[in-house]
Design a protein around this motif. Structure first.
Motif, PDB file in Angstrom:
ATOM      1  N   ALA A   1       0.816  -1.209   0.000  1.00 50.97           N
ATOM      2  CA  ALA A   1       0.000   0.000   0.000  1.00 50.97           C
ATOM      3  C   ALA A   1       0.855   1.266   0.000  1.00 50.97           C
ATOM      4  O   ALA A   1       0.377   2.346  -0.336  1.00 50.97           O
ATOM      5  CB  ALA A   1      -0.933  -0.006   1.208  1.00 50.97           C
ATOM      6  N   ARG A   2       2.089   1.145   0.407  1.00 55.62           N
ATOM      7  CA  ARG A   2       2.949   2.331   0.542  1.00 55.62           C
ATOM      8  C   ARG A   2       4.026   2.401  -0.528  1.00 55.62           C
ATOM      9  O   ARG A   2       4.961   3.195  -0.415  1.00 55.62           O
ATOM     10  CB  ARG A   2       3.563   2.347   1.943  1.00 55.62           C
ATOM     11  N   THR A   3       3.940   1.526  -1.517  1.00 52.82           N
ATOM     12  CA  THR A   3       4.934   1.545  -2.594  1.00 52.82           C
ATOM     13  C   THR A   3       4.219   1.532  -3.949  1.00 52.82           C
ATOM     14  O   THR A   3       3.024   1.257  -4.021  1.00 52.82           O
ATOM     15  CB  THR A   3       5.873   0.317  -2.514  1.00 52.82           C
ATOM     16  N   GLU A   4       4.984   1.824  -4.982  1.00 50.75           N
ATOM     17  CA  GLU A   4       4.414   1.916  -6.326  1.00 50.75           C
ATOM     18  C   GLU A   4       4.944   0.826  -7.260  1.00 50.75           C
ATOM     19  O   GLU A   4       4.205   0.273  -8.063  1.00 50.75           O
ATOM     20  CB  GLU A   4       4.785   3.274  -6.973  1.00 50.75           C
ATOM     21  N   ARG A   5       6.253   0.597  -7.201  1.00 46.79           N
ATOM     22  CA  ARG A   5       6.894  -0.273  -8.183  1.00 46.79           C
ATOM     23  C   ARG A   5       7.423  -1.562  -7.579  1.00 46.79           C
ATOM     24  O   ARG A   5       7.669  -2.535  -8.273  1.00 46.79           O
ATOM     25  CB  ARG A   5       8.118   0.437  -8.818  1.00 46.79           C
ATOM     26  N   LEU A   6       7.723  -1.509  -6.300  1.00 42.04           N
ATOM     27  CA  LEU A   6       8.465  -2.580  -5.631  1.00 42.04           C
ATOM     28  C   LEU A   6       7.773  -3.943  -5.785  1.00 42.04           C
ATOM     29  O   LEU A   6       6.572  -4.047  -5.575  1.00 42.04           O
ATOM     30  CB  LEU A   6       8.575  -2.239  -4.141  1.00 42.04           C
ATOM     31  N   ILE A   7       8.547  -4.957  -6.177  1.00 43.65           N
ATOM     32  CA  ILE A   7       8.020  -6.322  -6.204  1.00 43.65           C
ATOM     33  C   ILE A   7       8.169  -6.919  -4.805  1.00 43.65           C
ATOM     34  O   ILE A   7       9.247  -6.844  -4.200  1.00 43.65           O
ATOM     35  CB  ILE A   7       8.788  -7.194  -7.232  1.00 43.65           C
ATOM     36  N   LEU A   8       7.084  -7.489  -4.306  1.00 48.20           N
ATOM     37  CA  LEU A   8       7.090  -8.050  -2.960  1.00 48.20           C
ATOM     38  C   LEU A   8       7.294  -9.553  -3.064  1.00 48.20           C
ATOM     39  O   LEU A   8       6.684 -10.212  -3.905  1.00 48.20           O
ATOM     40  CB  LEU A   8       5.759  -7.742  -2.283  1.00 48.20           C
ATOM     41  N   SER A   9       8.161 -10.060  -2.201  1.00 47.37           N
ATOM     42  CA  SER A   9       8.438 -11.486  -2.276  1.00 47.37           C
ATOM     43  C   SER A   9       8.741 -12.024  -0.881  1.00 47.37           C
ATOM     44  O   SER A   9       8.677 -11.291   0.108  1.00 47.37           O
ATOM     45  CB  SER A   9       9.608 -11.745  -3.238  1.00 47.37           C
ATOM     46  N   THR A  10       9.069 -13.294  -0.811  1.00 45.10           N
ATOM     47  CA  THR A  10       9.379 -13.929   0.470  1.00 45.10           C
ATOM     48  C   THR A  10      10.695 -14.691   0.353  1.00 45.10           C
ATOM     49  O   THR A  10      11.121 -15.054  -0.741  1.00 45.10           O
ATOM     50  CB  THR A  10       8.273 -14.916   0.884  1.00 45.10           C
ATOM     51  N   ALA A  11      11.313 -14.921   1.488  1.00 39.25           N
ATOM     52  CA  ALA A  11      12.583 -15.645   1.502  1.00 39.25           C
ATOM     53  C   ALA A  11      12.750 -16.306   2.870  1.00 39.25           C
ATOM     54  O   ALA A  11      13.477 -15.805   3.673  1.00 39.25           O
ATOM     55  CB  ALA A  11      13.746 -14.689   1.220  1.00 39.25           C
ATOM     56  N   THR A  12      12.034 -17.366   3.165  1.00 44.27           N
ATOM     57  CA  THR A  12      11.158 -18.072   2.245  1.00 44.27           C
ATOM     58  C   THR A  12       9.776 -18.250   2.875  1.00 44.27           C
ATOM     59  O   THR A  12       9.626 -18.050   4.084  1.00 44.27           O
ATOM     60  CB  THR A  12      11.709 -19.499   1.952  1.00 44.27           C
ATOM     61  N   THR A  13       8.806 -18.645   2.054  1.00 45.06           N
ATOM     62  CA  THR A  13       7.498 -19.072   2.556  1.00 45.06           C
ATOM     63  C   THR A  13       7.566 -20.563   2.865  1.00 45.06           C
ATOM     64  O   THR A  13       8.021 -21.351   2.030  1.00 45.06           O
ATOM     65  CB  THR A  13       6.415 -18.827   1.491  1.00 45.06           C
ATOM     66  N   LEU A  14       7.114 -20.951   4.055  1.00 45.27           N
ATOM     67  CA  LEU A  14       7.286 -22.342   4.479  1.00 45.27           C
ATOM     68  C   LEU A  14       6.213 -23.230   3.848  1.00 45.27           C
ATOM     69  O   LEU A  14       5.055 -23.225   4.262  1.00 45.27           O
ATOM     70  CB  LEU A  14       7.238 -22.428   6.006  1.00 45.27           C
TER      71      LEU A  14
END
Lengths: 366, 208
Positions: free
Chosen positions: A69-82
């Motif tokens: 909600a507070r960013t425009e371009r950033l790709i969101l990811s995980t490291a890692t999802t269990l």
């Protein structure tokens, strides 16, 4: 090529002051780091997932939704999802919801988790780690691709006529990376599905990284997803920079010597020699990172670990400024110059959507 | 026409001083094995690994999860050897810490079926059964083929008169060495499977 930050989310005392941040401070620091990642021109922020102290990020989609909600371009990811201890149905739902809210700026990286006691807290057993990773992902893969799923497996209740909602944005499932340090089985799994493979590249010597990525590429081709050099590879990396490399070494040494993951073991110098850790000038970080290409070939994503071992937020933000200003622009240029033709970019939502539309148009014409 | 048969023998010595009575025992054992194998027309390469040289790397490996290049080479030598002589000092009724650190890093099936001779050096003969209650179970866990005779050398064994007497140290060394050389000579060279070169296909993984 994508550049970004991955955070473990550890709450560790700063060894130079003895001060331990509160959970509240650490959570806000992770958010500040994510926002800064976009501000300095990097592409990806990935959070860890942990369910035990001293880590704070137990609820990645909550955190990433807020950052979205507070960013425009950033790709969101995980490291890692269990993928082992989370219910794959809940992963399908939570990450599809996040994908919608983030306008498609989402992918995720699956991992197993290596802490035995965590598994029973979620009704599982670490001895089933690898079979859980296979079965849960096989289900997750179907839930994002089939509107109605009938399913039966060993580790969760069967599903009859189940539809995971919301359906993935525009019918494009979130892209999945499989993270592993040492398991050839996970490289094989990533190759089988034609998904990405990520090596954290922090704990192991380059030779180990080389052979597991080579295995993934070879098997990616074997399973019919395209030539080996077009497989989707991501790497981690760990850096600490100052204009003068002696300052970087002097400042980082106490954090290294007391870090939960290698404190009490090898010296900083030995560790730098044996692993990709780089503590030095921006130019040294550039040179070392560019050399990763010689280990794994042209790759799609480079994530840096910069916020662990008790480093204070201000210092981490300075590191991000240097990455954005002095390092990543050079890396973008140099990697692009040397890149072999036909090496794809990492899949992102708009590109996958466009490819999907092109395929549909071609089918309609035929 | 027939090429000379050849075997590799690796000696792991966990003595702390240099020279050490542990190493002295290790050298006597490897010389005896060499003599027996040559007598059977088998050439061999002997490699001695002094764990003291790897002491810091052993601790580092435990803490970081990966071996330094020299330690990796030592582990590989043990994994690929046709026979192994493992010698440790006895401290506090068991093997020395360095010895255990090293064998903690050997993968579970790495010694499966491998002929192993176990031996130990200690200050007093009262500790000799440590070979049977500590070393033998360790190597049984690793599925190694430990030969029947284990060799214990107490201080008095080195300096006592009558070294040629029956059941003296010299006699036990020779008996154990003969057992190891017989086991080595009948064993085909171990072939290690490389999971990175030869992965299990995913269809099979899914069904297992």
């Amino acid at each position: 090529m994508q550049f970004g930050i991955f955070s473990v989310g550890d709450v560790t005392p700063d060894p130079t002051t003895g001060r331990t941040p509160s959970e509240a401070e650490r959570i806000q620091a992770m958010v500040a780091i994510a926002l800064k990642t976009e501000e300095v021109g990097l592409d990806v922020f990935a959070t860890g997932e942990h369910h035990n102290p001293p880590f704070v990020p137990s609820s990645p989609t909550t955190m990433l939704g807020y950052i979205a909600a507070r960013t425009e371009r950033l790709i969101l990811s995980t490291a890692t999802t269990l993928i082992t201890t989370n219910d794959p149905v809940k992963i399908a739902e939570d990450y599809a919801m996040l994908q919608h809210l983030a306008g498609g700026r989402l992918d995720l990286m699956l991992g197993r988790g290596n802490m035995g006691p965590v598994y029973p807290w979620f009704g599982q057993d670490i001895r089933n780690g690898i079979p859980l990773a296979y079965e849960n992902y096989a289900l997750l893969h179907r839930l994002w691709r089939e509107d109605v799923v009938d399913w039966e497996g060993k580790f969760r209740t069967p599903l009859v006529g189940f539809t995971s909602t919301p359906r993935p944005l525009d019918g494009v499932p979130p892209f999945v990376w499989h993270g592993s340090i040492r398991s050839p089985e996970i490289a094989e799994q990533a190759a089988y599905y034609g998904d990405g493979f990520f090596h954290n590249n922090i704990f192991w010597p380059a030779e180990h990284v080389r052979r597991i990525v080579a295995l993934y590429r070879r098997r990616f081709e074997h399973h019919g997803h395209g030539p080996a050099d077009q497989a989707i590879v991501g790497l981690g990396g760990q850096t600490y920079m100052r204009k003068n490399s002696q300052d970087a070494v002097r400042e980082f040494r106490p954090y290294f010597d007391h870090a939960p993951v290698y404190g009490g073991g090898p010296s900083l110098e030995e560790y730098m020699e044996q692993t990709p850790l780089t503590v030095g000038s921006p130019q040294q970080v550039i040179d070392r990172t560019l050399a990763f290409r010689e280990v794994v070939g042209d790759y799609q994503r480079q994530l840096f670990l910069v916020d662990h071992a008790g480093l204070p937020l201000d210092t981490v933000l300075e590191q991000l400024d240097m990455l954005g200003e002095l390092v990543v622009p050079v890396l973008r240029r140099e990697f692009a110059t040397n890149r072999l033709p036909n090496v794809p970019e990492a899949p992102v939502h708009p590109r996958v959507l466009a490819a999907q539309a092109a395929r549909a148009a071609a089918t309609a014409r035929a | 026409m027939s090429a000379t048969a050849s075997r590799s023998l690796v000696v792991v010595s966990a003595g702390l001083s240099q020279p050490s009575s542990t190493r002295l025992l290790a050298d006597r054992l490897s010389a005896a094995v060499d003599r027996h194998l040559r007598g059977a027309g088998i050439e061999q390469q002997i490699e001695v690994i002094e764990l003291r040289d790897h002491a810091r790397d052993l601790v580092n490996n435990l803490l970081t999860g990966f071996p330094s290049p020299p330690l990796q080479a030592a582990i590989d030598a043990v994994l690929t050897a046709d026979g192994l002589i493992a010698v440790t000092p006895i401290f506090s009724a068991s093997y020395g810490g360095l010895f255990k650190l090293f064998f903690d890093l050997v993968e579970r099936d790495g010694l499966a079926g491998k002929p192993v001779l176990i031996a130990a050096a200690g200050g007093t003969a009262r500790h000799s059964l440590a070979l049977e209650h500590a070393l033998r179970p360790l190597f049984a866990y690793l599925n190694a083929a430990v030969v029947a005779t284990a060799v214990y050398a107490a201080t008095e064994d080195w300096g006592r008169s009558g070294v040629a007497a029956e059941d003296s140290l010299v006699d036990r060394i020779d008996r154990a060495a003969l057992e190891l050389s017989v086991a080595m000579s009948v064993r085909r060279s171990a072939v290690r499977k490389d999971p990175f070169a030869d992965p299990v296909p995913f269809d099979q993984l899914l069904q297992s």
